[in-house]
Design a protein around this motif. Structure first.
Motif, short mmCIF file in Angstrom:
data_model
loop_
_atom_site.label_atom_id
_atom_site.label_comp_id
_atom_site.label_asym_id
_atom_site.label_seq_id
_atom_site.Cartn_x
_atom_site.Cartn_y
_atom_site.Cartn_z
N HIS A 13 -35.53 74.56 54.13
CA HIS A 13 -36.02 75.78 54.91
C HIS A 13 -35.01 76.39 56.03
O HIS A 13 -35.33 77.53 56.49
N VAL A 14 -34.00 75.52 56.42
CA VAL A 14 -33.07 75.98 57.55
C VAL A 14 -32.19 77.10 57.10
O VAL A 14 -31.49 76.96 56.12
N LYS A 15 -31.92 78.05 57.65
CA LYS A 15 -31.05 79.36 57.75
C LYS A 15 -29.83 78.66 58.27
O LYS A 15 -29.61 78.58 59.26
N LEU A 16 -28.67 78.98 57.37
CA LEU A 16 -27.50 78.33 57.76
C LEU A 16 -26.22 79.59 57.69
O LEU A 16 -26.39 80.17 56.94
N PHE A 17 -25.50 79.65 59.17
CA PHE A 17 -24.50 80.64 59.17
C PHE A 17 -23.29 79.71 59.48
O PHE A 17 -23.25 79.03 60.29
N GLY A 25 -26.76 76.30 67.96
CA GLY A 25 -25.32 77.04 68.04
C GLY A 25 -24.42 76.21 68.35
O GLY A 25 -24.54 75.22 69.37
N LEU A 26 -23.31 76.04 67.60
CA LEU A 26 -22.28 75.15 67.92
C LEU A 26 -20.94 75.82 68.00
O LEU A 26 -20.63 76.90 67.00
N ASP A 27 -20.03 75.70 68.99
CA ASP A 27 -18.65 76.14 68.95
C ASP A 27 -17.95 75.17 68.70
O ASP A 27 -17.76 74.09 69.78
N GLY A 28 -16.82 75.09 67.75
CA GLY A 28 -15.83 74.03 67.60
C GLY A 28 -14.46 74.50 67.96
O GLY A 28 -14.29 75.46 67.06
N GLY A 29 -13.78 73.72 68.65
CA GLY A 29 -12.45 74.14 68.83
C GLY A 29 -11.53 73.15 68.68
O GLY A 29 -11.87 72.10 68.13
N ALA A 30 -10.31 73.37 68.81
CA ALA A 30 -9.12 72.22 68.66
C ALA A 30 -9.01 71.54 69.54
O ALA A 30 -8.62 70.36 69.55
N ALA A 58 -32.77 77.61 62.38
CA ALA A 58 -31.66 78.23 61.82
C ALA A 58 -30.40 77.58 62.75
O ALA A 58 -30.59 77.15 63.68
N VAL A 59 -29.00 77.45 62.11
CA VAL A 59 -27.84 76.89 62.71
C VAL A 59 -26.70 77.90 62.55
O VAL A 59 -26.68 78.46 61.43
N CYS A 60 -25.95 78.10 63.52
CA CYS A 60 -24.87 78.85 63.23
C CYS A 60 -23.56 77.91 64.13
O CYS A 60 -23.65 77.48 65.23
N LEU A 61 -22.91 77.65 63.10
CA LEU A 61 -21.58 76.80 63.21
C LEU A 61 -20.47 77.96 63.60
O LEU A 61 -20.14 78.59 62.25
N ALA A 62 -19.74 77.99 64.45
CA ALA A 62 -18.68 78.77 64.59
C ALA A 62 -17.38 77.90 64.92
O ALA A 62 -17.23 77.28 66.12
N VAL A 63 -16.66 77.79 64.12
CA VAL A 63 -15.47 76.58 64.22
C VAL A 63 -14.29 77.04 63.72
O VAL A 63 -14.18 77.88 62.88
N GLU A 105 -21.65 80.21 77.44
CA GLU A 105 -20.55 79.81 76.90
C GLU A 105 -20.58 80.11 75.28
O GLU A 105 -21.73 80.32 74.95
N PRO A 106 -19.44 80.01 74.62
CA PRO A 106 -19.56 80.35 73.09
C PRO A 106 -20.61 79.71 72.27
O PRO A 106 -21.08 80.33 71.28
N ALA A 107 -20.97 78.63 72.64
CA ALA A 107 -22.01 77.64 71.88
C ALA A 107 -23.33 78.42 71.87
O ALA A 107 -24.09 78.60 71.00
N VAL A 108 -23.55 79.07 73.24
CA VAL A 108 -24.66 80.00 73.48
C VAL A 108 -24.73 81.08 72.69
O VAL A 108 -25.48 81.63 72.11
N GLY A 109 -23.73 81.64 72.47
CA GLY A 109 -23.18 82.77 71.63
C GLY A 109 -23.63 82.59 70.35
O GLY A 109 -24.33 83.23 69.73
N ALA A 110 -22.99 81.46 69.67
CA ALA A 110 -23.56 81.09 68.30
C ALA A 110 -24.95 80.78 68.24
O ALA A 110 -25.63 81.47 67.13
N ALA A 111 -25.65 80.15 69.28
CA ALA A 111 -27.10 80.00 69.23
C ALA A 111 -27.86 81.73 69.00
O ALA A 111 -28.88 81.67 68.16
N LEU A 112 -27.33 82.36 69.68
CA LEU A 112 -27.91 83.70 69.94
C LEU A 112 -27.63 84.44 68.48
O LEU A 112 -28.69 85.19 68.12
#
Length: 352
Positions: free
Chosen positions: A127-131, A28-33, A99-104, A328-335
């Motif tokens: 095979h990796v699910k990407l979001f 899970g990834l949280d990317g900001g400014a 699975a990977v969730c990028l929230a940027v 933190e938001p990165a954990v939210g992305a992982a969930l």
């Protein structure tokens, strides 16, 4: 997937066996400014209740990954570096990822999402699910523990309000960046303060404490030096770092600083109200989660911006249920990645 893409970023995998033993992971990834955070979690079995605390295997931090701020090439390098570091710290590799969730931040259109998805498919095995989502989606999930329902207000370097209904409709307000008016954001507050100093200096505005406080903070001797300081490096985070100075001046009774903060409260509350109206999240009787995220909203001082924003929203929508996330938001992305994987993948069913 390119095995050793982007120089030495993935070289650590040369020394690692390919995972075939069920030690599957989620990113899970949280990317900001300002910063980018990636966490690595194990793929957890289905359960009515998530474990507390969540089993975070690794966490990595890097700089800005908003392509509107630093450019597409630098943003991608930051994203890839932080994901590789998280996997390396977890003793894992890309073949173990399910699975990977990028929230940027800066992902504002399906075209943005598709560009990042195309790049991610070159980074991870097939095979990796990407979001891919805007970072506001991860912030909402950090307060609702992975459920996409309610509204989130982010007010850090930038600001955005984002909401989801239980049937999947979504809406957003603000979040268009400083040029298009991220009023109420850290950048917006600080930029107004810098403008107030210049206006007072040349006679167009009121004198205020902001002049001496900001000059002292920056080690400058005259307001005209602010011009060189500002344009030498006009990065959003650098400007936004002056918010505590504005809050201190307002707490000391400075009228100019106080008005900047009051106007910011109105703008932040207005963005939430716009989302609630468009999605009809509250009919006057029901309730909805209102997740509050970002440094501007977390000030534990007598001039509490977050508290004032909540009070302003509750006047019109008493059903709003303010939530300060415990993760933190990165954990939210992982969930989110975990939930998507479980629902959309046949492989996810074997964990239930």
């Amino acid at each position: 997937m390119k095995r050793y893409r982007n120089g030495e970023i993935w070289d650590f995998e040369r020394e690692m066996p390919v995972s075939r033993d069920g030690s599957d992971v989620i990113l899970g990834l949280d990317g900001g400014a300002t910063s980018t955070v990636c966490v690595c979690l194990p793929v957890m079995p289905c359960s009515e209740q998530l474990p507390d605390p969540l089993p975070v295997l690794a966490r990595a931090v890097a700089g800005c990954s908003n392509h509107n701020s630093v450019g597409e090439s630098a943003a991608r390098e930051t994203l890839e570096q932080v994901m590789a570091e998280a996997l390396s710290k977890a003793g894992s590799n890309r073949f173990a990822v399910r699975a990977v969730c990028l929230a940027v931040s800066g992902v504002n259109h399906p075209i943005d999402q598709q560009h990042i998805l195309n790049w991610l498919r070159d980074v991870f095995p097939s095979h990796v699910k990407l979001f891919v989502h805007n970072d506001a989606v991860a912030a909402l999930a950090s307060g609702t523990m992975g459920n996409l329902h309610g509204c989130v207000l982010i007010a850090g370097t930038g600001t955005i309000s984002y909401g989801f209904t239980e049937d999947g409709r979504e809406a957003r307000a603000a979040g268009a960046g400083p040029i298009l008016g991220d009023l109420g954001s850290g950048y917006g507050i600080a930029a107004q303060a810098l403008t107030a100093v210049i206006r007072a200096y040349d006679g167009r505005g009121k004198e205020s404490m902001l002049t001496s406080m900001i000059l002292d903070t920056l080690g400058l001797s005259s307001p005209d030096e602010l011009i060189g300081w500002t344009y030498a490096d006009p990065s959003w985070a650098r400007i936004a770092a002056l918010v505590p100075v504005v809050v201190s001046c307002a707490e000391a009774g400075d009228q100019v600083a106080n008005k900047i903060l009051l106007d910011s409260v109105d703008e932040l509350a207005a963005s939430v109200k716009a989302v609630v109206r468009r999605l009809e999240l509250c009919d006057g009787k029901g309730s909805f989660p209102l997740v509050m995220v970002g440094g501007v909203l977390e000030a534990n001082k007598s001039w509490d911006i977050g508290k004032e924003v909540i009070n302003c929203i509750l006047k019109d929508y008493p059903g709003a249920h303010p939530i300060r996330p415990k993760v933190e938001p990165a954990v939210g992305a992982a969930l989110l990645a975990w939930n998507f994987f479980m629902k959309e993948s046949e492989d996810g069913h074997r964990y239930c």
